[in-house]
Design a protein around this motif. Sequence first.
Motif, mmCIF file in Angstrom:
data_model
loop_
_atom_site.group_PDB
_atom_site.id
_atom_site.type_symbol
_atom_site.label_atom_id
_atom_site.label_comp_id
_atom_site.label_asym_id
_atom_site.label_seq_id
_atom_site.Cartn_x
_atom_site.Cartn_y
_atom_site.Cartn_z
ATOM 1 N N PRO A 93 0.832 -1.218 0.000
ATOM 2 C CA PRO A 93 0.000 0.000 0.000
ATOM 3 C C PRO A 93 0.861 1.262 0.000
ATOM 4 C CG PRO A 93 0.041 -0.976 2.188
ATOM 5 C CD PRO A 93 0.749 -1.943 1.284
ATOM 6 N N GLU A 94 0.240 2.366 -0.392
ATOM 7 C CA GLU A 94 0.944 3.645 -0.367
ATOM 8 C C GLU A 94 1.278 4.029 1.070
ATOM 9 O OE1 GLU A 94 -1.094 6.699 -2.437
ATOM 10 O OE2 GLU A 94 -1.300 5.558 -4.293
ATOM 11 N N GLY A 95 2.328 4.819 1.222
ATOM 12 C CA GLY A 95 2.739 5.247 2.555
ATOM 13 C C GLY A 95 4.246 5.375 2.644
ATOM 14 N N LEU A 96 4.727 5.657 3.842
ATOM 15 C CA LEU A 96 6.152 5.805 4.060
ATOM 16 C C LEU A 96 6.873 4.474 3.890
ATOM 17 C CD1 LEU A 96 6.109 8.116 7.232
ATOM 18 C CD2 LEU A 96 6.589 8.794 4.851
ATOM 19 N N ASN A 97 8.147 4.580 3.488
ATOM 20 C CA ASN A 97 9.024 3.401 3.392
ATOM 21 C C ASN A 97 8.458 2.323 2.463
ATOM 22 O OD1 ASN A 97 10.793 4.546 5.327
ATOM 23 N ND2 ASN A 97 9.479 3.761 6.980
ATOM 24 N N ARG A 98 7.831 2.748 1.373
ATOM 25 C CA ARG A 98 7.223 1.770 0.472
ATOM 26 C C ARG A 98 8.288 0.883 -0.183
ATOM 27 N NH1 ARG A 98 2.706 3.143 -4.229
ATOM 28 N NH2 ARG A 98 1.432 1.265 -3.905
ATOM 29 N N ARG A 99 9.419 1.499 -0.571
ATOM 30 C CA ARG A 99 10.500 0.706 -1.159
ATOM 31 C C ARG A 99 11.031 -0.314 -0.156
ATOM 32 N NH1 ARG A 99 14.842 3.151 -1.743
ATOM 33 N NH2 ARG A 99 14.199 5.158 -0.874
ATOM 34 N N ALA A 100 11.184 0.105 1.097
ATOM 35 C CA ALA A 100 11.698 -0.804 2.122
ATOM 36 C C ALA A 100 10.729 -1.955 2.369
ATOM 37 C CB ALA A 100 11.954 -0.045 3.422
ATOM 38 N N ARG A 101 9.425 -1.659 2.356
ATOM 39 C CA ARG A 101 8.439 -2.728 2.569
ATOM 40 C C ARG A 101 8.448 -3.717 1.404
ATOM 41 N NH1 ARG A 101 3.176 0.121 3.052
ATOM 42 N NH2 ARG A 101 4.276 2.044 2.540
#
Length: 212
Positions: free
Chosen positions: A179-187
């Motif tokens: 989902p959209e939000g902070l740290n999307r690449r990390a997730r």
Amino acid sequence: MTQSEGANVDAPYLKIEDSGDVFELHGDVTTVGRGDGVDVKLADPSVSRLHAELIRRGPYIYLSDLGLSTNGTRVNGRPVGRRVLADGDVITFGMARVRINGIQSPEEMTDETVEVRRIAAPDLTRRELEVLTSLCRPALRQDAFVAPATAHDIAEELVVTEAAVKQHLLRLYQKFRIPEGLNRRARLANEVVAAGIVRPLPTDDDRIRRAG
């Protein structure tokens, strides 16, 4: 491990079209290529020395092109980077054709395989697999997880535009349901590494140990 054509084979296996040789897939990871030390050695010159891996996860087997092959990998004629295989699929490594058999059909799978199916990644193109490998490379070089590569870093490594990388990442977020939000690449990187989709490439020492 090889068996002659017509032998009784209980495990999933690859059958080489040209020779009829059969390779049982007993281990968690089976390497395929033309070089020394691989599990399934193909003599065709269009096959790279270390071309691809077949990875067992419960009753499922997925194919992963390691991104080192010049001529790519296809399943039933379709270029792939990573794909969950079905019984009877025809895999082409370069120009070498093999067929995989002995995989359980969906009707034979029990409720215990539901979690395995959930974490099995969607089909990935070769370019998407390259983007994921570049994204996760910082994590694979460290003992602990570190920040994944930026879109700029990935673009420089793959020699493409940053805009193209961002488009690939958007599609990957959708495929992996990040989902959209902070740290999307990390997730996304966490999901990929945890699922075993991107793994460190074998070192020279690893190849020597396998050959020995």
